[in-house]
Design an enzyme around this catalytic site. Structure first.
Site, mmCIF file in Angstrom:
data_model
loop_
_atom_site.group_PDB
_atom_site.id
_atom_site.type_symbol
_atom_site.label_atom_id
_atom_site.label_comp_id
_atom_site.label_asym_id
_atom_site.label_seq_id
_atom_site.Cartn_x
_atom_site.Cartn_y
_atom_site.Cartn_z
ATOM 1 C CB ILE A 177 -0.957 -0.024 1.217
ATOM 2 C CG1 ILE A 177 -2.175 0.834 0.984
ATOM 3 C CG2 ILE A 177 -0.243 0.373 2.501
ATOM 4 C CD1 ILE A 177 -3.282 0.632 2.020
ATOM 5 C CG HIS A 185 5.398 -9.262 5.363
ATOM 6 N ND1 HIS A 185 5.126 -9.301 6.709
ATOM 7 C CD2 HIS A 185 6.143 -8.154 5.159
ATOM 8 C CE1 HIS A 185 5.676 -8.245 7.304
ATOM 9 N NE2 HIS A 185 6.311 -7.528 6.381
HETATM 10 P P1 5GP Z 1 7.039 -4.674 7.434
HETATM 11 O O1 5GP Z 1 7.427 -3.293 7.865
HETATM 12 O O2 5GP Z 1 6.274 -5.390 8.522
HETATM 13 O O3 5GP Z 1 8.195 -5.486 6.894
HETATM 14 O O4 5GP Z 1 6.110 -4.489 6.180
HETATM 15 C C1 5GP Z 1 4.723 -4.325 6.249
HETATM 16 C C2 5GP Z 1 4.308 -3.759 4.922
HETATM 17 O O5 5GP Z 1 2.909 -3.832 4.833
HETATM 18 C C3 5GP Z 1 4.699 -2.275 4.733
HETATM 19 O O6 5GP Z 1 5.542 -2.135 3.598
HETATM 20 C C4 5GP Z 1 3.363 -1.575 4.569
HETATM 21 O O7 5GP Z 1 3.400 -0.535 3.620
HETATM 22 C C5 5GP Z 1 2.456 -2.712 4.121
HETATM 23 N N1 5GP Z 1 1.063 -2.523 4.496
HETATM 24 C C6 5GP Z 1 0.593 -2.075 5.700
HETATM 25 N N2 5GP Z 1 -0.744 -2.059 5.687
HETATM 26 C C7 5GP Z 1 -1.131 -2.499 4.447
HETATM 27 C C8 5GP Z 1 -2.416 -2.687 3.843
HETATM 28 O O8 5GP Z 1 -3.485 -2.469 4.430
HETATM 29 N N3 5GP Z 1 -2.425 -3.144 2.569
HETATM 30 C C9 5GP Z 1 -1.266 -3.414 1.882
HETATM 31 N N4 5GP Z 1 -1.393 -3.838 0.618
HETATM 32 N N5 5GP Z 1 -0.047 -3.245 2.421
HETATM 33 C C10 5GP Z 1 0.021 -2.800 3.699
#
Ligand code: 5GP
Ligand code: ZN
Length: 115
Positions: free
Chosen positions: A32, A101
């Protein structure tokens, strides 16, 4: 499935997402808040808090995520120029969503080491 998990919501289709690739076990969709021209997330459909927990419990599923990352990169046209796969894990890596992820980042030249 964890009822209070955002990415479990995407798997259940109660949270909208732009899906680019799907199999029985994994889902790939657009981040997103993209940090590169192509920024995809590949997740197992089953809930694990991070990549290590997933790989320990189900190594085959971890392989499915990696295979899907390659397919999603190809589908988004970044396989020829290259891409980066990232599994942020824990506080120092800035993990914000605690459903395993794999970030797939491409479409621009990236620096190393990451900040
Ligand atoms: P992390 O920081 O945990 O490695 O990555 C989480 C990712 O999820 C971030 O890059 C963030 O932009 C993405 N993200 C957070 N909320 C959402 C959402 O509601 N939809 C999508 N498609 N991505 C999300
Ligand atoms: Zn989850």
């Amino acid at each position: 499935m964890s009822t209070d998990c955002l990415f479990c919501g995407i798997v259940a289709r109660t949270v909208p997402a732009t899906v680019v690739h799907e199999t029985d076990t994994v889902l790939a969709f657009r981040d997103i808040d993209p940090q590169a021209p192509s920024h995809l997330l590949v997740i197992p459909k089953e809930h694990y808090p991070d990549a290590a927990a997933m790989a320990t419990a189900d190594p085959r599923l971890a392989g499915d995520v990696l295979a899907a990352a390659g397919k999603a990169a190809k589908a988004d046209g970044i396989d020829a120029t290259g891409y980066r796969l990232v599994f942020n894990t824990g506080t120092d890596a800035n993990q914000t969503v605690f459903h395993a992820h794999c970030h797939v980042l491409g479409g621009r030249r990236m620096s190393w080491p990451p900040g």
